[in-house]
Design a protein around this motif. Structure first.
Motif, PDB file in Angstrom:
ATOM      1  N   GLU A  29       0.813  -1.218   0.000  1.00  0.00           N
ATOM      2  CA  GLU A  29       0.000   0.000   0.000  1.00  0.00           C
ATOM      3  C   GLU A  29       0.846   1.268   0.000  1.00  0.00           C
ATOM      4  N   LEU A  30       2.120   1.149   0.392  1.00  0.00           N
ATOM      5  CA  LEU A  30       2.993   2.321   0.415  1.00  0.00           C
ATOM      6  C   LEU A  30       3.809   2.488  -0.865  1.00  0.00           C
ATOM      7  N   ARG A  31       3.718   1.534  -1.786  1.00  0.00           N
ATOM      8  CA  ARG A  31       4.451   1.672  -3.045  1.00  0.00           C
ATOM      9  C   ARG A  31       3.910   2.845  -3.864  1.00  0.00           C
ATOM     10  N   ASP A  32       2.612   3.055  -3.787  1.00  0.00           N
ATOM     11  CA  ASP A  32       1.991   4.179  -4.481  1.00  0.00           C
ATOM     12  C   ASP A  32       1.696   5.261  -3.446  1.00  0.00           C
ATOM     13  N   VAL A  33       2.655   6.160  -3.244  1.00  0.00           N
ATOM     14  CA  VAL A  33       2.533   7.183  -2.217  1.00  0.00           C
ATOM     15  C   VAL A  33       1.346   8.096  -2.492  1.00  0.00           C
ATOM     16  N   CYS A  34       1.149   8.465  -3.736  1.00  0.00           N
ATOM     17  CA  CYS A  34       0.034   9.347  -4.072  1.00  0.00           C
ATOM     18  C   CYS A  34      -1.300   8.694  -3.728  1.00  0.00           C
ATOM     19  N   GLY A  35      -1.451   7.434  -4.095  1.00  0.00           N
ATOM     20  CA  GLY A  35      -2.691   6.723  -3.797  1.00  0.00           C
ATOM     21  C   GLY A  35      -2.898   6.567  -2.304  1.00  0.00           C
ATOM     22  N   TYR A  36      -1.814   6.378  -1.581  1.00  0.00           N
ATOM     23  CA  TYR A  36      -1.899   6.232  -0.132  1.00  0.00           C
ATOM     24  C   TYR A  36      -2.442   7.511   0.500  1.00  0.00           C
ATOM     25  N   TYR A  37      -1.908   8.661   0.100  1.00  0.00           N
ATOM     26  CA  TYR A  37      -2.383   9.922   0.671  1.00  0.00           C
ATOM     27  C   TYR A  37      -3.774  10.289   0.166  1.00  0.00           C
ATOM     28  N   GLN A  38      -4.082   9.935  -1.075  1.00  0.00           N
ATOM     29  CA  GLN A  38      -5.402  10.260  -1.616  1.00  0.00           C
ATOM     30  C   GLN A  38      -6.516   9.504  -0.907  1.00  0.00           C
ATOM     31  N   GLN A  39      -6.226   8.344  -0.338  1.00  0.00           N
ATOM     32  CA  GLN A  39      -7.271   7.611   0.363  1.00  0.00           C
ATOM     33  C   GLN A  39      -7.605   8.250   1.711  1.00  0.00           C
ATOM     34  N   TYR A  40      -6.712   9.075   2.239  1.00  0.00           N
ATOM     35  CA  TYR A  40      -6.953   9.735   3.527  1.00  0.00           C
ATOM     36  C   TYR A  40      -7.295  11.215   3.404  1.00  0.00           C
ATOM     37  N   PHE A  41      -6.839  11.854   2.337  1.00  0.00           N
ATOM     38  CA  PHE A  41      -7.086  13.281   2.150  1.00  0.00           C
ATOM     39  C   PHE A  41      -7.793  13.489   0.821  1.00  0.00           C
ATOM     40  N   ASP A  42      -9.026  13.965   0.864  1.00  0.00           N
ATOM     41  CA  ASP A  42      -9.828  14.131  -0.348  1.00  0.00           C
ATOM     42  C   ASP A  42      -9.247  15.167  -1.301  1.00  0.00           C
ATOM     43  N   ASP A  43      -8.639  16.211  -0.770  1.00  0.00           N
ATOM     44  CA  ASP A  43      -8.153  17.296  -1.626  1.00  0.00           C
ATOM     45  C   ASP A  43      -6.670  17.156  -1.981  1.00  0.00           C
ATOM     46  N   TYR A  44      -6.063  15.968  -1.725  1.00  0.00           N
ATOM     47  CA  TYR A  44      -4.646  15.778  -2.023  1.00  0.00           C
ATOM     48  C   TYR A  44      -4.444  15.658  -3.529  1.00  0.00           C
ATOM     49  N   GLU A  45      -3.551  16.489  -4.062  1.00  0.00           N
ATOM     50  CA  GLU A  45      -3.230  16.457  -5.495  1.00  0.00           C
ATOM     51  C   GLU A  45      -1.812  15.939  -5.662  1.00  0.00           C
TER      52      GLU A  45
END
Length: 131
Positions: free
Chosen positions: A86-102
């Motif tokens: 789950e940490l290989r895709d850092v962007c996907g990891y943060y996007q699952q917790y923060f809706d406005d993460y770009e």
């Protein structure tokens, strides 16, 4: 003055320890930083000791501890630590917790041009085209 300095050091340790409980902050990194600071402090402050014998002893202990801990840490990291998928895709990891993460890491471009192996990909050296 030594009591004031000791209070500042202990206060700093307490603040860093408290920050270890913040989400997405790894307590192990703070513990490692404290241990590294301790052994490197032995090296740096060994020159303040007036006795040559004890200065050399603390310098050797500090350098030896630094080299031993660094070697043990690198050996552990490269041999025993498994990356969580789950940490290989850092962007996907943060996007699952923060809706406005770009995401601005350009992972898609790296995968497209073959400079990033994600999940086993191909190991050919022709730009990732699979030919």
């Amino acid at each position: 003055v030594p009591v004031r300095e000791a209070c500042l050091v202990i206060g700093g340790i307490v603040v860093v320890a408290a920050m270890s409980f913040i989400p997405y902050v790894d307590w192990a990194a703070h513990l490692g930083g404290m241990i590294a600071g301790l052994v490197l402090g032995a090296v740096c402050f060994s020159f303040k000791i007036r006795s040559w014998f004890f200065m050399v002893i603390w310098f050797v202990v500090g350098v030896g501890s630094t080299m031993a801990l660094y070697s043990a840490g690198m050996a552990y990291m490269y041999n025993d630590v498994e990356t969580k998928d789950e940490l290989r895709d850092v962007c996907g990891y943060y996007q699952q917790y923060f809706d406005d993460y770009e995401c601005k890491c350009m992972l898609d471009e790296a995968i497209q041009f073959g400079s990033w192996q994600f999940g086993g990909g191909n190991n050919n050296n022709n730009g990732g085209s699979g030919d």
